[in-house]
Motif scaffolding. Structure first.
Motif, PDB file in Angstrom:
ATOM      1  N   GLU A  11     -34.419 -57.493  51.837  1.00 16.07           N
ATOM      2  CA  GLU A  11     -35.869 -57.514  51.612  1.00 16.07           C
ATOM      3  C   GLU A  11     -36.338 -58.922  51.240  1.00 16.07           C
ATOM      4  N   ILE A  12     -35.587 -59.596  50.390  1.00 11.85           N
ATOM      5  CA  ILE A  12     -35.928 -60.967  49.990  1.00 11.85           C
ATOM      6  C   ILE A  12     -35.918 -61.879  51.210  1.00 11.85           C
ATOM      7  N   LYS A  13     -34.898 -61.751  52.043  1.00 14.40           N
ATOM      8  CA  LYS A  13     -34.801 -62.562  53.259  1.00 14.40           C
ATOM      9  C   LYS A  13     -35.981 -62.275  54.192  1.00 14.40           C
ATOM     10  N   ARG A  14     -36.365 -61.012  54.296  1.00 12.68           N
ATOM     11  CA  ARG A  14     -37.500 -60.635  55.137  1.00 12.68           C
ATOM     12  C   ARG A  14     -38.797 -61.251  54.610  1.00 12.68           C
ATOM     13  N   VAL A  15     -39.003 -61.193  53.287  1.00 16.69           N
ATOM     14  CA  VAL A  15     -40.217 -61.752  52.689  1.00 16.69           C
ATOM     15  C   VAL A  15     -40.237 -63.275  52.854  1.00 16.69           C
ATOM     16  N   GLU A  16     -39.093 -63.916  52.714  1.00 14.12           N
ATOM     17  CA  GLU A  16     -39.024 -65.374  52.917  1.00 14.12           C
ATOM     18  C   GLU A  16     -39.391 -65.730  54.353  1.00 14.12           C
ATOM     19  N   GLY A  17     -38.960 -64.896  55.309  1.00 16.40           N
ATOM     20  CA  GLY A  17     -39.337 -65.101  56.707  1.00 16.40           C
ATOM     21  C   GLY A  17     -40.829 -64.959  56.909  1.00 16.40           C
TER      22      GLY A  17
END
Length: 127
Positions: A11-17
């Protein structure tokens, strides 16, 4: 326990994207609007307003955009460029919340409140 942490990292990686896309597209859109304003300036041979007058309120700028006045179009581009990092702050609040980093949620929320207050003061005092 491990799957929860993996899901949180995903989820963190998705939000950073998403944050990266917001910044990229915000700059691209603002640049396109500014280029359109520049083309209008070159085609019309001026900013669309009489000498020593520039639209100052949102109402005047929106009216100028409808009338395709180059100055108003360029102001819209600048406004879009200013809103890009503000949108990033909003998404960052969500990101910190998902990470469980509530200290940064509060800090980022305070930053957003300061930005909103500065916009309101700018409108009230026409700075």
């Amino acid at each position: 326990m491990n799957t929860n942490k993996t899901e949180q990292q995903a989820e963190i990686k998705r939000v950073e994207g998403i944050i990266g896309k917001i910044l990229r597209w915000g700059v691209i859109i603002a640049s396109a609007i500014m280029i359109l304003g520049l083309l209008l300036f070159l085609l019309k041979g001026g900013l669309g307003y009489s000498d020593n007058y520039y639209a100052k309120s949102f109402g005047e700028i929106w009216t100028g955009i409808i009338q395709l006045k180059p100055y108003s179009m360029m102001m819209l581009g600048i406004f879009a460029l200013i809103l890009t990092p503000v949108l990033r702050v909003v998404v960052s609040i969500y990101s910190f919340y998902k990470e469980g980093d509530y200290t940064y949620v509060w800090i980022t929320t305070i930053v957003l409140i300061i930005l909103i207050i500065s916009f309101i003061l700018g409108l009230v005092f026409n700075l």
